[in-house]
Motif scaffolding. Structure first.
Motif, PDB file in Angstrom:
ATOM      1  N   PHE A 172       0.816  -1.215   0.000  1.00  0.00           N
ATOM      2  CA  PHE A 172       0.000   0.000   0.000  1.00  0.00           C
ATOM      3  C   PHE A 172       0.852   1.270   0.000  1.00  0.00           C
ATOM      4  O   PHE A 172       0.579   2.193  -0.788  1.00  0.00           O
ATOM      5  N   PRO A 173       1.888   1.375   0.836  1.00  0.00           N
ATOM      6  CA  PRO A 173       2.684   2.621   0.828  1.00  0.00           C
ATOM      7  C   PRO A 173       3.300   2.945  -0.526  1.00  0.00           C
ATOM      8  O   PRO A 173       3.290   4.112  -0.956  1.00  0.00           O
ATOM      9  N   LEU A 174       3.822   1.944  -1.236  1.00  0.00           N
ATOM     10  CA  LEU A 174       4.507   2.213  -2.497  1.00  0.00           C
ATOM     11  C   LEU A 174       3.557   2.348  -3.684  1.00  0.00           C
ATOM     12  O   LEU A 174       3.996   2.655  -4.798  1.00  0.00           O
ATOM     13  N   THR A 175       2.264   2.112  -3.460  1.00  0.00           N
ATOM     14  CA  THR A 175       1.300   2.323  -4.538  1.00  0.00           C
ATOM     15  C   THR A 175       0.359   3.493  -4.237  1.00  0.00           C
ATOM     16  O   THR A 175      -0.604   3.713  -4.960  1.00  0.00           O
ATOM     17  N   GLU A 176       0.659   4.217  -3.179  1.00  0.00           N
ATOM     18  CA  GLU A 176      -0.131   5.407  -2.850  1.00  0.00           C
ATOM     19  C   GLU A 176       0.108   6.466  -3.925  1.00  0.00           C
ATOM     20  O   GLU A 176       1.248   6.792  -4.266  1.00  0.00           O
ATOM     21  N   SER A 177      -0.968   6.990  -4.513  1.00  0.00           N
ATOM     22  CA  SER A 177      -0.817   7.964  -5.592  1.00  0.00           C
ATOM     23  C   SER A 177      -2.029   8.888  -5.663  1.00  0.00           C
ATOM     24  O   SER A 177      -3.158   8.484  -5.353  1.00  0.00           O
TER      25      SER A 177
END
Length: 330
Positions: free
Chosen positions: A314-319
């Motif tokens: 989730f953190p690295l796909t937050e956009s």
């Protein structure tokens, strides 16, 4: 963490329509392979033959153009989307280099073990820096298909075109993630027929199990790709991730790393500080293997990569470019 809320107005298209069009796109992609003798596999023509690959690339290009024209018409006519909104739904715009970098970092974390084996244990990092690996891969028609045409066309059809249909139908984010990749998995089942043509002596059960295994891992990648597409609205990062996963293949889940079969072992006691020389009584073949510590390190890194992938999903796909669906209810 939350995504942009879905619009409250009635769905632009029915779910049945989204499913029907998705099936149409899948058929438009696969069926042309069997319409011409130049693309249709046979005992005399392997799907890996350069002439077959060239013909299939042409067929896939035409299929993508037809499907793209159809989705633009649907989004414009039924979805009443502006050109800007169409490019947004298709994942073409805005282009976020940061989102792409974060997605690739996430995939690299998952493949930390295989990267360690290929780059450190097998010493491939030097070729990576020089770019030799990329040049070798793309110098063949098989490499061009697997790492360029395949990822581009498949992500275009099964993510960029099919997912927006389900967004228009206001299908929930979870259903989009776990249902749309099934079209992608099913599209690979025809490989069973092709495999039987080129391997007629392989037992049918083994061929079916092979096909089911391929369906499973293509669907698993599809779950991830659909999730990232909804979270980032960026199809370009998925193309790169798809190509990277094709290049890495499935991770090793058993066996020792650093084994070099058939390497001359030389006189006893030479160069054995780091390596172990093993002789198989069954095959009679001598081979050199890295010390057991390398294998232990590989599996530790493999597990750490899987855990890291889970925690950073989730953190690295937050956009801020996420598509208008809800993945997590407030």
């Amino acid at each position: 963490m939350s995504n942009v809320s879905s619009a409250q107005k009635a769905p632009a298209i029915a779910t049945k329509t989204a499913v029907t069009l998705s099936i149409v796109f899948t058929l438009v992609y696969v069926v042309p392979f069997y319409l011409s003798s130049a693309t249709r596999p046979s005992p005399q023509l392997s799907r890996d033959a350069p002439s077959s690959i060239r013909a299939r690339v042409q067929a896939v290009t035409l299929s993508c153009i037809i499907s793209f024209a159809l989705i633009v018409y649907v989004l414009y006519q039924w979805g009443e989307s502006s050109p800007k909104e169409i490019f947004k739904l298709l994942g073409f715009w805005p282009i976020s280099v940061m989102d792409t970098a974060k997605t690739m970092l996430l995939v690299a974390i998952l493949f930390a073990g295989p990267l360690f084996e290929a780059g450190i244990v097998d010493g491939g990092w030097k070729d990576w820096i020089r770019g030799n690996s990329v040049q070798e891969v793309l110098s063949s028609w098989i490499g061009y298909r697997n790492f360029v045409v395949g990822p581009i066309s498949e992500e275009l059809i099964w993510r960029s075109l099919i997912i927006p249909l389900h967004v228009l139908a206001q299908v929930s984010g979870k259903k989009i993630i776990f249902l749309t990749p099934l079209y992608f998995g099913i599209a690979h089942i025809h490989h069973l027929y092709e495999f039987r043509l080129t391997h007629p002596h392989t037992p049918m059960l083994l061929a079916i199990l092979r096909s089911l295994f391929q369906f499973t891992y293509t669907s698993l990648f599809g779950f991830f790709a659909a999730f990232v597409f909804l979270r980032t609205g960026n199809v370009f990062s998925l193309i790169l991730a798809h190509s990277f996963c094709n290049l890495m293949g499935l991770p090793r889940f058993w066996g020792r790393v650093g084994v070099e079969a058939g390497v001359p072992i030389g006189p006893p006691g030479v160069d054995k500080k780091e390596d172990e020389v093993v002789h198989s009584r069954i095959s009679g073949i001598s081979y050199r293997s890295k010390g057991i510590a390398w294998t232990v390190a590989y599996y530790l890194i493999l597990v750490a990569g899987a855990v890291g992938f889970y925690w950073q999903l989730f953190p690295l796909t937050e956009s801020s470019h996420a598509l208008p669906v809800v993945l997590i209810e407030e």
